[in-house]
Each structure stands twice: as structure tokens, then as C-alpha cells.
Design an enzyme around this catalytic site. Structure first.
Site, PDB file in Angstrom:
ATOM      1  N   SER A 250     -16.274  -6.326   8.205  1.00  0.00           N
ATOM      2  CA  SER A 250     -17.083  -5.611   9.187  1.00  0.00           C
ATOM      3  C   SER A 250     -17.910  -6.611   9.992  1.00  0.00           C
ATOM      4  CB  SER A 250     -18.001  -4.616   8.481  1.00  0.00           C
ATOM      5  OG  SER A 250     -19.025  -5.329   7.810  1.00  0.00           O
ATOM      6  N   LYS A 251     -18.617  -6.069  10.971  1.00  0.00           N
ATOM      7  CA  LYS A 251     -19.423  -6.877  11.905  1.00  0.00           C
ATOM      8  C   LYS A 251     -20.245  -7.956  11.206  1.00  0.00           C
ATOM      9  CE  LYS A 251     -18.392  -5.247  15.824  1.00  0.00           C
ATOM     10  NZ  LYS A 251     -17.356  -6.129  16.320  1.00  0.00           N
TER      11      LYS A 251
END
Ligand code: GLU
Length: 498
Positions: A250-251
Site C-alpha cells: 500500500s501507499k
């Protein structure tokens, strides 16, 4: 064999989804199958045309193509779910007529209250079944009165649903943990599980390769196939792509979308080759292989069921390989945006472009990604003798008399020598300085490096020095940031040395 990749256009293409697309592509090409691209845009609030365009562009950039899709056409379209609402409605009617589905009038508030009550009783929050046995007359009256209704699937009680998964083996789930899912919302839009079965069924999909996050959906889908009397496809659920901490990528791990990797200067053939290696191995000890060869070796049976960790170091290694073998003109075109952004280049003259193309391997051979090229070429463009002498390592080096002598002799020599536009000119100048000063080897070349670049390290002088002097000769209208030649550098350095 008919396969499909079915992205939801609600954002950028995540590398995990790109890997799903890739594995579908590899399998289709391995088996001479057909690959369908289907856009799952029934989430009206989150789906955008821009995202759809971006996803198609990213897939093409990776070198993946498809045989049927919104742009490619095909016999079983439309290939966008938002254009298939009539089909979903007609199929919901079929299930209503056969008793596999029923209308449900429960309001959001009622459903929420049910959920809370279930939670309080320590039970899973599934639909309580209030509208399951409404009689046809009651349903008609409420519909006539304009009460909004959804269509729900009647999940058979106390059944085990089993499906074969090529990656994980057979999976069985009891229907007792499945509440009656909504098939059609009151606005006529389908729920994911319904649309996907209608589409895979009508599109003749034989093998569904998708992320393991869809495993909980699969029994619901299998029950729907059964209700229609259709044979379910073969399923293959790929493990998710994880970050180094084993949480889904994820980010907070950094770049996650294909476009972000593209913007950082990874080559598409590198990213796609790397993604193929996450959870699969082409075997034979080779990892760096073109798409066609990966397709030739691919099989779903070889896909690992354990999670694939996204390894940026390995991606960098793959990218370095492709940077080394890439065509120079292409590398020049791909590097220009980064050089522009760094203020080192603008619209280049033909000569400047040729110069850049020629010197670029010096940088691309030493970076992981193209966005690192400007920093690697900074030594060609920026020179400041005073700043150089303020650097600790440089000052220490210049304490030795021998080094100072080299600096002075070089400045004196270059004052009357021709520009060092090729390796031979540079070698000849170095040889003359060697004769004047008696310094050789490292004691000669290290001070020369410092004088001409202001730094202790960098690319090979044989390449760097001619790059500087040929660049300096290009002149003001080249479109390049101004380059100070070696003669002026040496002069400025000796002046600063005092
Ligand atoms: N649209 C779904 C997603 O993007 C894929 C559905 C499927 O492959 O069945 O997660």
C-alpha cells in the site's frame, strides 16, 4: 480457453492488479486462449472514465494486449458493466421467476438494527431473512405502492459449497455462514457478485484468474452458477502482493501503481518481467526473460500459493539489466523529461540530442532508475571550484604537494591544449601532466578528477572528460544548461586554490 481481466476503474492500476492481468495474459498466450478485458464500473460514485483510460494505457505500456474489450470489440459485449444493465435485470427476473431470488424491502435502518442485534448476540452479521417468505401478493402491493426493493439471492441452507482452485486446491465453505446477498439494488444496478457471474457466464469465461481477496465471494458465485444451471469456470486465486512487512502493498510502502513506477523511470519490460517473478518462477535458472518467453513457460500449476513480497531491490536489479540493453535513442527520449525537470535540458538541437544519446550510457549504466539520471549527470553540468574546495574530502586531498602540482600543471597545460573532446586528447593531456609532475596512477588521476569535476568520485574519466568538453562546445542554442569546459574548470580551480 477464455480468460478475462476485470478491473474496476476507481483509481490507478495497482501493481498487484497488473500482476493479475499479466498472469491472465501469460496463460492466454501460453494456451492460445482468448483474453477479455472487462470494465467493472458499476460503482457509479467511484468509477471514472479517466481511471479506465489510465488502466488501458498502463496495460498497453506494460506490453499486454487483449482480444476482446471495450475498445477491441468482440461478440459477447458490451464489455463495460454499466452498458449491461438490461442483461442483469433480465437475469434477476429469471431468478425471481424460478424462486432462487426474492424481493427485499428492508430499509437501511432496519438492516443496521439487525446487524447490531446480531453483533450483540455474538452472531455473524448476515441478513436476517425478514423478506424471504413474503407472499407474491404482498410483494405486488408493496411494489405498486412504490416501495423501493432490492433483489436478494436465496442461499440454500445447510449446504457445503466446494470449488476447485488451481492454485490452492479444493475449497469448501458452508452456506450457513453466507447471508442472502443482494443481487440488484433498488436503482437497478447489480452487486459485484451478480454482475460477475452473469458476465463470466455469458462471455463464456472458462478460467477465472484473480486475487485471493475474492475467495470469500467465490462460493456465492458458484451458487449463482448453479441457480442458472451453468457450469462454473475453473478458479485460480493468486496470493496478494505484500510489502516488506508482509502487509498488503500500500501507499505507506511507497509506489504502488503502475504509473508511479513508470514516473520513477522503470522500463515497462523491467516492471512486467519483475511482476512475473512475484509468486512464479520461469525455471531453468533464468529470470530475465522477454514476455513471449515467459508466456511459453507459464503454467498456473507453477504459481505459488504463498504470498509474494514486492522486493524493490530485485526490481531495481531487473531494471538495471534492461537499462543496459536498451536502445540509446530510446533511453535519451525517456531521460529527457527528468533532465528537463532538473533544469538541465530544454528543447534540444539535433547536435545536443546526439551528444546526450552518446554520453547517456555513462549515467544509465550506473543507476537503478531513469529519474536518477540527472543526479548522475550533474558532474557534467555543474562546476564550482570554490564549492569544491569547501568539500572536506577534496580539501584533504589537496593538502599533498603532489596533488597541488598536478592541479597547477593541468591548468597550465589545458590553457594551450586543444579541448579534450575525445579519450585520446584526454589521455595525451594526462600524459603531459604526468611528465611535468612525475605523478602517476592514482596520485595523478585522482587530483585530475577533483580539478575537472570538483568531486572525489563519479563516472570513468575517459568518458566523463570528453562528455564535458564536447558538451561545452555545443554552445548556447543547444537547449542544454550551460556547460563549463575543462580548460575553464582547471583555471578556476587553480585560482580558487590560491
Ligand atoms: N473488479 C474486480 C476487482 O477489481 C475483479 C473481479 C474479478 O476478477 O472477479 O477486484
Amino acid at each position: 480457453m477464455r480468460l478475462r481481466f476485470a478491473p474496476s476503474p476507481t483509481g490507478q492500476l495497482h501493481v498487484g492488479n497488473a500482476r493479475t492481468a499479466l498472469f491472465n495474459w501469460l496463460l492466454a498466450r501460453n494456451r492460445g486462449g482468448t483474453l477479455i478485458l472487462r470494465i467493472e464500473d458499476t460503482d457509479r460514485e467511484r468509477s471514472t472514465h479517466e481511471s479506465e483510460r489510465g488502466i488501458l494505457e498502463d496495460l498497453r505500456w506494460l506490453g499486454l494486449d487483449w482480444d476482446e474489450g471495450p475498445d477491441a470489440g468482440g461478440d459477447v459485449g458490451p464489455y463495460r458493466q454499466s452498458e449491461r444493465l438490461d442483461l442483469y435485470r433480465a437475469h434477476a427476473d429469471r431468478l425471481l421467476a424460478s424462486g432462487h431470488a426474492y424481493r427485499c424491502f428492508c430499509s437501511t435502518e432496519q438492516l443496521e438494527a439487525d446487524r447490531q442485534a446480531a453483533r450483540a448476540a455474538g452472531q455473524p452479521p448476515r441478513y436476517a431473512g425478514r423478506c424471504r417468505s413474503l407472499g407474491p401478493e404482498a410483494v405486488r402491493l408493496r411494489l405498486d405502492a412504490g416501495e423501493p426493493a432490492v433483489v436478494r439471492f436465496r442461499v440454500p441452507a445447510h449446504r457445503d459449497v466446494t470449488f476447485a482452485d488451481v492454485v490452492r486446491g479444493s475449497i469448501t465453505i458452508s452456506t450457513d455462514v453466507i447471508g442472502d446477498p443482494v443481487l440488484l439494488r433498488s436503482d437497478g444496478h447489480p452487486a459485484y457478485n451478480f454482475a460477475v457471474v452473469i458476465d463470466d457466464g455469458l462471455m463464456g469465461v472458462t478460467t477465472v484468474v484473480r486475487g485471493e481477496d475474492h475467495i470469500p465471494n467465490t462460493p456465492r458465485q458458484v451458487l449463482l452458477y448453479e441457480a442458472f444451471g451453468w457450469t462454473p469456470p475453473v478458479f485460480a486465486h493468486l496470493s496478494l502482493v505484500l510489502g516488506p512487512d508482509h502487509a498488503p502493498l500500500s501507499k505507506r510502502h511507497g509506489a504502488t501503481s503502475v504509473v508511479e513506477f513508470r514516473n520513477r523511470g522503470y522500463l515497462p519490460e523491467a516492471l512486467v518481467n519483475y511482476l512475473a517473478l512475484v509468486g512464479w518462477s520461469p525455471g531453468g535458472g533464468d529470470e530475465l526473460l522477454p514476455l513471449e518467453e515467459l508466456a511459453r513457460r507459464f503454467s498456473l500449476e507453477g504459481v505459488s500459493h504463498s504470498a509474494g513480497v514486492f522486493d524493490v531491490e530485485k526490481l531495481a536489479w531487473v531494471n538495471r539489466h534492461y537499462l543496459k540493453i536498451a536502445d540509446r535513442e530510446r533511453l535519451c527520449a525517456l531521460s529527457l523529461p527528468y533532465l528537463r525537470e532538473a533544469g538541465l535540458a530544454n528543447t534540444l538541437s539535433e547536435a545536443a540530442r546526439a551528444w546526450l544519446t552518446a554520453i547517456l550510457p555513462m549515467a544509465t549504466a550506473a543507476v537503478d532508475r531513469l529519474d536518477q539520471v540527472p543526479a548522475r549527470l550533474a558532474l557534467v553540468f555543474t562546476y564550482d571550484a570554490i564549492e569544491a574546495l569547501a568539500r572536506e574530502g577534496v580539501r584533504a586531498e589537496l593538502l599533498a604537494d603532489g596533488a597541488r602540482n598536478v592541479a597547477r600543471a593541468l591548468a597550465e597545460d589545458l590553457a594551450s591544449a586543444p579541448p579534450l573532446t575525445d579519450r585520446e586528447q584526454f589521455r595525451a593531456a594526462a600524459q603531459r601532466v604526468r611528465e611535468t609532475t612525475g605523478q602517476k596512477g592514482k596520485a595523478l588521476f585522482h587530483p585530475i578528477r577533483i580539478v575537472l569535476t570538483g568531486h572525489n568520485e563519479g563516472p570513468e574519466l575517459d568518458l566523463l572528460v570528453p562528455a564535458i568538453d564536447t558538451g561545452a562546445a555545443l554552445g548556447a542554442d543547444s537547449g542544454l544548461a550551460p556547460i563549463t569546459g575543462c580548460r575553464a574548470r582547471a583555471q578556476a580551480f587553480v585560482e580558487a586554490l590560491g
